[in-house]
Motif scaffolding. Structure first.
Motif, short mmCIF file in Angstrom:
data_model
loop_
_atom_site.label_atom_id
_atom_site.label_comp_id
_atom_site.label_asym_id
_atom_site.label_seq_id
_atom_site.Cartn_x
_atom_site.Cartn_y
_atom_site.Cartn_z
N ASP A 295 0.86 -1.19 0.00
CA ASP A 295 0.00 0.00 0.00
C ASP A 295 0.90 1.24 0.00
OD1 ASP A 295 -2.02 1.82 0.19
OD2 ASP A 295 -2.54 1.36 2.26
N ASP A 296 1.49 1.53 -1.16
CA ASP A 296 2.43 2.64 -1.24
C ASP A 296 2.04 3.66 -2.32
OD1 ASP A 296 2.95 1.09 -3.46
OD2 ASP A 296 5.09 0.91 -3.12
N ALA A 297 0.78 3.68 -2.70
CA ALA A 297 0.33 4.61 -3.75
C ALA A 297 0.65 6.07 -3.43
CB ALA A 297 -1.16 4.42 -4.02
N PRO A 298 0.42 6.55 -2.20
CA PRO A 298 0.74 7.96 -1.94
C PRO A 298 2.20 8.30 -2.24
CG PRO A 298 -0.63 7.11 -0.19
CD PRO A 298 -0.23 5.93 -1.05
N GLU A 299 3.12 7.42 -1.87
CA GLU A 299 4.53 7.67 -2.14
C GLU A 299 4.81 7.62 -3.64
OE1 GLU A 299 3.42 5.34 0.06
OE2 GLU A 299 3.93 6.34 1.95
N ARG A 300 4.20 6.68 -4.34
CA ARG A 300 4.42 6.53 -5.78
C ARG A 300 3.84 7.71 -6.57
NH1 ARG A 300 4.37 0.96 -8.29
NH2 ARG A 300 5.49 -0.34 -6.84
N LEU A 301 2.86 8.40 -6.00
CA LEU A 301 2.20 9.50 -6.71
C LEU A 301 2.64 10.88 -6.25
CD1 LEU A 301 -1.41 8.00 -6.69
CD2 LEU A 301 0.22 8.04 -8.60
N ALA A 302 3.46 10.95 -5.23
CA ALA A 302 3.85 12.23 -4.64
C ALA A 302 4.49 13.19 -5.65
CB ALA A 302 4.79 12.01 -3.46
N HIS A 303 5.14 12.67 -6.67
CA HIS A 303 5.81 13.53 -7.65
C HIS A 303 4.85 14.20 -8.63
CE1 HIS A 303 5.22 9.84 -9.96
NE2 HIS A 303 5.43 10.56 -11.06
#
Length: 156
Positions: free
Chosen positions: A78-86
């Motif tokens: 569950d790492d979508a926020p980190e993957r989308l932060a850029h």
């Protein structure tokens, strides 16, 4: 939280640029007492910052949408926020209960820009998307009612 601090928070939520003099006048405190209370509220993290409210149409970002995402592989981290932060077009990322994992609030220049952003979201986070385009926003950035004490005498 004391009632006077609630009042200060409510006033600042309505106008983050309110002067200490105006806060003092509205609360009945001295300017120095208001200043101390505001600094204490900032230190405690109750007041986390101050921001300008931007007219997104005026800066070329008239299209707002909500994008619900869920992982293609439910076993994936569950790492979508980190993957989308850029992706700076994503204004907010909310973890939600329900079928989706997150709801993103996005602002873009055009339908074509939204389509491009959706592809970037899918590729970056390996998710499926469901998009709702905003037609108009009757209100936004409303100041909260800062809760008082609950029935048990504890702050709510």
């Amino acid at each position: 939280m004391e009632e006077i601090d609630r009042r200060i928070v409510t006033l600042l939520a309505r106008d983050g640029r309110m002067s200490f003099t105006d806060l003092a006048r509205e609360t009945g405190l001295s300017v120095s007492a208001v200043h101390q209370r505001v600094r204490r509220l900032e230190k405690r993290g109750v007041v986390r910052g101050y921001a300008a409210i931007i007219d997104h149409d005026a800066v070329g970002l008239p299209l707002t949408a909500f994008v619900s995402i869920k992982p293609i592989d439910p076993a994936a981290p569950d790492d979508a926020p980190e993957r989308l932060a850029h992706l700076t077009a994503i204004e907010a990322c909310h973890s939600v209960a329900g079928d989706e994992s997150y709801i993103l609030k996005v602002r873009v220049a055009s339908p074509a820009a939204l389509e491009d952003l959706l592809q970037q979201i899918r590729a970056s986070a390996n998710v499926s998307t469901r998009t709702t385009v905003v037609l108009s926003t009757p209100y936004e950035h409303r100041a909260p009612e800062v809760a008082g004490e609950g029935p048990s005498g504890q702050d709510t």
